[in-house]
Design a protein around this motif. Structure first.
Motif, PDB file in Angstrom:
ATOM      1  N   UNK A   2       0.831  -1.215   0.000  1.00 37.67           N
ATOM      2  CA  UNK A   2       0.000   0.000   0.000  1.00 37.67           C
ATOM      3  C   UNK A   2       0.861   1.259   0.000  1.00 37.67           C
ATOM      4  N   UNK A   3       1.978   1.230   0.693  1.00 38.42           N
ATOM      5  CA  UNK A   3       2.874   2.394   0.711  1.00 38.42           C
ATOM      6  C   UNK A   3       3.405   2.680  -0.691  1.00 38.42           C
ATOM      7  N   UNK A  14      -1.123   8.470 -10.727  1.00 34.86           N
ATOM      8  CA  UNK A  14      -1.576   7.209 -11.314  1.00 34.86           C
ATOM      9  C   UNK A  14      -2.037   6.227 -10.249  1.00 34.86           C
ATOM     10  N   UNK A  15      -3.156   5.558 -10.531  1.00 33.76           N
ATOM     11  CA  UNK A  15      -3.595   4.431  -9.712  1.00 33.76           C
ATOM     12  C   UNK A  15      -3.025   3.182 -10.370  1.00 33.76           C
ATOM     13  N   UNK A  16      -2.372   2.347  -9.587  1.00 32.74           N
ATOM     14  CA  UNK A  16      -1.733   1.176 -10.177  1.00 32.74           C
ATOM     15  C   UNK A  16      -2.361  -0.116  -9.669  1.00 32.74           C
ATOM     16  N   UNK A  17      -2.219  -1.150 -10.471  1.00 37.43           N
ATOM     17  CA  UNK A  17      -2.732  -2.468 -10.129  1.00 37.43           C
ATOM     18  C   UNK A  17      -1.794  -3.105  -9.111  1.00 37.43           C
ATOM     19  N   UNK A  18      -2.336  -3.563  -8.003  1.00 38.70           N
ATOM     20  CA  UNK A  18      -1.506  -4.169  -6.952  1.00 38.70           C
ATOM     21  C   UNK A  18      -1.330  -5.673  -7.125  1.00 38.70           C
ATOM     22  N   UNK A  19      -1.817  -6.228  -8.221  1.00 37.04           N
ATOM     23  CA  UNK A  19      -1.573  -7.643  -8.519  1.00 37.04           C
ATOM     24  C   UNK A  19      -0.204  -7.728  -9.173  1.00 37.04           C
ATOM     25  N   UNK A  50      11.598  10.724  -6.547  1.00 36.98           N
ATOM     26  CA  UNK A  50      10.465  11.272  -5.792  1.00 36.98           C
ATOM     27  C   UNK A  50       9.554  10.165  -5.280  1.00 36.98           C
ATOM     28  N   UNK A  51       9.285   9.175  -6.142  1.00 31.73           N
ATOM     29  CA  UNK A  51       8.446   8.047  -5.730  1.00 31.73           C
ATOM     30  C   UNK A  51       9.129   7.284  -4.598  1.00 31.73           C
ATOM     31  N   UNK A  52      10.416   7.022  -4.757  1.00 34.33           N
ATOM     32  CA  UNK A  52      11.151   6.287  -3.722  1.00 34.33           C
ATOM     33  C   UNK A  52      11.132   7.052  -2.399  1.00 34.33           C
ATOM     34  N   UNK A  57       9.176   7.329   3.126  1.00 35.65           N
ATOM     35  CA  UNK A  57       8.528   8.109   4.187  1.00 35.65           C
ATOM     36  C   UNK A  57       7.286   7.378   4.699  1.00 35.65           C
ATOM     37  N   UNK A  58       6.479   6.884   3.762  1.00 35.12           N
ATOM     38  CA  UNK A  58       5.263   6.153   4.124  1.00 35.12           C
ATOM     39  C   UNK A  58       5.597   4.836   4.824  1.00 35.12           C
ATOM     40  N   UNK A  59       6.620   4.149   4.337  1.00 34.55           N
ATOM     41  CA  UNK A  59       7.018   2.869   4.923  1.00 34.55           C
ATOM     42  C   UNK A  59       7.523   3.063   6.354  1.00 34.55           C
ATOM     43  N   UNK A  60       8.355   4.078   6.574  1.00 35.93           N
ATOM     44  CA  UNK A  60       8.852   4.356   7.929  1.00 35.93           C
ATOM     45  C   UNK A  60       7.699   4.611   8.881  1.00 35.93           C
ATOM     46  N   UNK A  61       6.737   5.425   8.444  1.00 30.67           N
ATOM     47  CA  UNK A  61       5.576   5.728   9.291  1.00 30.67           C
ATOM     48  C   UNK A  61       4.766   4.469   9.567  1.00 30.67           C
ATOM     49  N   UNK A  62       4.587   3.639   8.560  1.00 28.37           N
ATOM     50  CA  UNK A  62       3.836   2.394   8.729  1.00 28.37           C
ATOM     51  C   UNK A  62       4.535   1.452   9.702  1.00 28.37           C
TER      52      UNK A  62
END
Length: 192
Positions: A2-3, A14-19, A50-52, A57-62
């Motif tokens: 999800x991150x 962009x919304x991406x496919x998580x499969x 930028x994506x990384x 940042x999101x992963x650390x918070x999670x």
């Protein structure tokens, strides 16, 4: 997952496919590159950076709220392998190096003496795995056993001629282990 999805959306819209099985290269760099190509966006190092950055940042918070748990017995199994005279150990991950390090640290796994190859090194899982193997042996005929949990791990092992041991139960494969306890079962799967 999800991150990564959220980071791509935040930076690119962009919304991406998580499969992940739908992607040719199931690695962070490979998925990102394929997303850019599918959407006719010119891939630049700046966009990937930028994506990384957003992802990390999101992963650390999670991880602060939901630490990663090691697969039962993984840390002691790695330590056991490292203590053996007839075995060399390296890590290969489809994740970016920084995210892999965050997850390993969160799980409490000491990897400080283990060479690691990641999606920072290449977008292709097979190339990452070859690089991980080359970090511990210059011999191309050295037998390799790869422990993984994805069908893409198994497919890469087939291409490389590596033995594959499934960890978990995401699909059916023999040999497989639920976790790394008892260590003797995992060793037996590796022919040790």
């Amino acid at each position: 997952s999800q991150c990564f999805i959220d980071a791509v959306k935040d930076v690119t819209g962009l919304r991406i496919d998580s499969d992940w099985s739908k992607y040719q290269h199931v690695t962070d760099a490979g998925i990102f590159s394929e997303i850019m190509k599918l959407n006719a966006i010119s891939e630049t190092a700046g966009i990937q950076a930028e994506v990384k950055k957003s992802f990390l940042t999101k992963l650390k918070a999670s991880l602060e709220f939901n630490p990663v748990s090691e697969v039962k017995g993984a840390a002691s199994f790695l330590a056991l392998l490292e203590s053996m005279n007839n075995v060399v150990v390296s890590l290969a991950t489809g994740g970016w190096r920084e995210s892999a390090l965050l997850k390993l640290e969160s799980a409490g796994i000491d990897f400080s003496s283990i060479p690691l190859a990641s999606s920072n090194d290449h977008y292709s899982r097979t190339e990452i795995m070859k690089l991980a193997a080359s970090k511990v042996s210059s011999s191309k005929n050295y037998p390799c056993t790869y422990f993984g949990d994805g069908v893409w791990d198994k497919e890469a092992c087939i291409l490389l001629g590596f033995s594959f041991v499934l960890v978990g139960s995401k699909f059916t494969h023999n040999p497989s282990i639920v976790n790394f306890q008892p260590a003797e079962s995992a060793l037996a799967c590796a022919g040790l």
